[in-house]
Scaffold this motif. Sequence first.
Motif: not given
Length: 143
Positions: A3-11, A61-65, A88-89, A101-111
């Motif tokens: 299952v694809q999961m998404t996280i979005k946190e902002t401040a 691993r930092i993939t882009e900065h 994550s970004r 604003d800080i936008l902190w997002t992530a995606q991952f797979e879960a069983d």
Amino acid sequence: MSVQMTIKETAHYTHSVEDIWALCGAPGGIEKWLPAVEKSWIDGDVRFAELAGGAGQARERITEHLDALHYYDYDYIDGPLVLKAFSSRFAVVSAADGGSDILWTAQFEADDEDGGAELAQAVSGMYQGGLQRIGEVLDAGRA
């Protein structure tokens, strides 16, 4: 089937993008503002994070900065959380009111949905703690 999961946190902050990026823009310095991390450093493109309370060490691993655009992307390699295909970004953007604003997002797979929801809650809690601490550190600098 995963299952694809998404996280979005902002401040939102009254501080400028530049002030926030000065604190948060170095991926190897997250212990300055992320309560879950006691010590962090970069070796090549890999960030190491010693987690608080003896919870272990995470590697990412930092993939882009891109300092000019005030964001970086990273992938979870390994650590105490079992996260599959986690990316994550962390981004800072200007807000219409002159703040940022800080936008902190992530995606991952879960069983499955239940396991994914637990992992998403754990990561979201860590992100929320960091976003709150960023505001505290920045506000303390104004005093």
